[in-house]
Enzyme design. Structure first.
Site, mmCIF file in Angstrom:
data_model
loop_
_atom_site.group_PDB
_atom_site.id
_atom_site.type_symbol
_atom_site.label_atom_id
_atom_site.label_comp_id
_atom_site.label_asym_id
_atom_site.label_seq_id
_atom_site.Cartn_x
_atom_site.Cartn_y
_atom_site.Cartn_z
ATOM 1 N N ARG A 72 0.818 -1.215 0.000
ATOM 2 C CA ARG A 72 0.000 0.000 0.000
ATOM 3 C C ARG A 72 0.843 1.252 0.000
ATOM 4 O O ARG A 72 0.427 2.282 -0.527
ATOM 5 C CB ARG A 72 -0.966 -0.032 1.195
ATOM 6 N N GLU A 109 1.315 -5.196 13.399
ATOM 7 C CA GLU A 109 0.149 -5.302 14.284
ATOM 8 C C GLU A 109 -0.483 -6.685 14.232
ATOM 9 O O GLU A 109 -0.964 -7.181 15.239
ATOM 10 C CB GLU A 109 -0.903 -4.229 13.943
#
Ligand SMILES: O=P(O)(O)OC[C@H]1O[C@H](OP(=O)(O)OP(=O)(O)O)[C@H](O)[C@@H]1O
Ligand SMILES: Nc1ncnc2[nH]cnc12
Length: 184
Positions: A72, A109
């Site tokens: 991204r 994460e």
């Protein structure tokens, strides 16, 4: 190209970004609130606004190149580099770059991953702005910044679209100038 935004303009931009980021609960794992930036990318005005913002940050920082983190981060960093009149350096997920690479493994994460840099792209002392979409734990950006430095670049800033402020990403990047266009 404007390089500074006053507080009101920055707040307006942040609101436009947040309005176009979709929250997806429990993805890709239970307990993770995923920030989907695709609605923002699909909006041509909002997309151009954030690309211009990253290009302005690169210009203000005196960057000589813009690096982006796959995948991204590429979508934001590559057009920002072109907009700023700079070259683009890919920080790729492991196993994708040909030839000799520098590699770092890291936690993020929702898992574990690794990134690589082609050291031949980096001229010693080159000033580079690192761009990514989301700063969460900071594991990804810290690994990428570490690789760029190991390859000889001077990382003059880390710029992200969205910082998740409940996670310690900024602390993981201590020593770096971190700019977030929006915070959540
Ligand atoms: O601050 P962190 O906890 O390290 O997380 C942030 C990173 O997580 C996402 O990447 P992901 O590995 O999901 O890859 P993608 O861009 O290929 O979707 C995002 O694009 C950041 O690069
Ligand atoms: N919550 C999250 N949403 C989107 N991308 C992420 N990368 C790491 N954490 C993320």
């Amino acid at each position: 190209m404007s390089t500074q935004l006053d507080g009101a303009a920055a707040a307006g931009r942040e609101a436009r970004i947040l309005a176009r980021v979709r929250d997806v609960a429990d993805w890709p794992r239970p307990g993770v609130g995923f920030k989907d930036i695709n609605p923002l990318l699909a909006d041509p005005v909002a997309f151009a606004e954030v690309v211009d913002a990253f290009a302005a940050i690169a210009a203000t920082a005196g960057a000589e190149a813009v690096a982006g983190i796959e995948a991204r981060g590429f979508v934001l960093a590559a057009p920002a580099a072109a907009r700023a009149g700079l070259g683009f350096w890919p920080v790729r997920k492991a196993g994708k770059l040909p030839g000799r690479t520098l590699r770092r493994d890291y936690d993020l994460e929702y898992g574990r991953s690794a990134v690589e840099v082609d050291p031949e792209l980096v001229h010693p002392g080159s000033r580079v702005l690192l761009v990514d979409d989301v700063l969460a734990t900071g594991g990804t950006a810290a690994a990428a910044a570490g690789l760029l430095a190991e390859a000889g670049a001077e990382v003059v800033g880390v710029a992200v679209l969205l910082e998740l402020t409940f996670l310690p990403g900024r602390a993981a990047l201590s020593g770096h100038e971190v700019t977030a266009l929006a915070r959540s």
